[in-house]
Design a protein around this motif. Structure first.
Motif, PDB file in Angstrom:
ATOM      1  N   SER A  55       0.733  -1.252   0.049  1.00  0.00           N
ATOM      2  CA  SER A  55      -0.037  -0.175  -0.140  1.00  0.00           C
ATOM      3  C   SER A  55       0.780   1.199  -0.084  1.00  0.00           C
ATOM      4  O   SER A  55       2.001   1.259   0.376  1.00  0.00           O
ATOM      5  N   SER A  56       0.340   2.243  -0.296  1.00  0.00           N
ATOM      6  CA  SER A  56       1.062   3.712  -0.496  1.00  0.00           C
ATOM      7  C   SER A  56       1.185   4.267   0.875  1.00  0.00           C
ATOM      8  O   SER A  56       0.191   3.793   2.068  1.00  0.00           O
ATOM      9  N   ARG A  58       1.091   6.556   4.070  1.00  0.00           N
ATOM     10  CA  ARG A  58       0.349   7.588   4.564  1.00  0.00           C
ATOM     11  C   ARG A  58       0.689   8.287   5.982  1.00  0.00           C
ATOM     12  O   ARG A  58       1.455   7.552   6.680  1.00  0.00           O
TER      13      ARG A  58
END
Length: 75
Positions: A55-56, A58
């Motif tokens: 996932s990116s 954050r």
């Protein structure tokens, strides 16, 4: 490390801190999710790698990580 050990939600920096700047730590960021890859070398030996998902990154609000930040600072 034990056979079959798994890690969850590690970013590339954390992988590099645990395994050094090695072919294994580089492969973690490049391996296709859902497939076995390797073997890759680290200071601990050879590893097979399976990235389940990626996932990116954050940015979390300070309030949600305040206790962890405090513990890290005191350590």
């Amino acid at each position: 490390l034990a056979i079959g050990e798994s890690f969850t939600a590690m970013d590339a920096g954390e992988v590099a801190r645990r395994f050094g700047e090695t072919p294994f730590s580089q492969a973690v960021t490049q391996a296709p999710p859902g497939q076995w890859a390797g073997p890759f070398a680290s200071g601990f030996g050879l590893h097979l790698l399976r990235v389940e998902s990626r996932s990116s990154p954050r940015l979390l609000p300070l309030e949600s990580v305040r206790a962890r930040v405090r513990e890290d600072l005191l350590a």
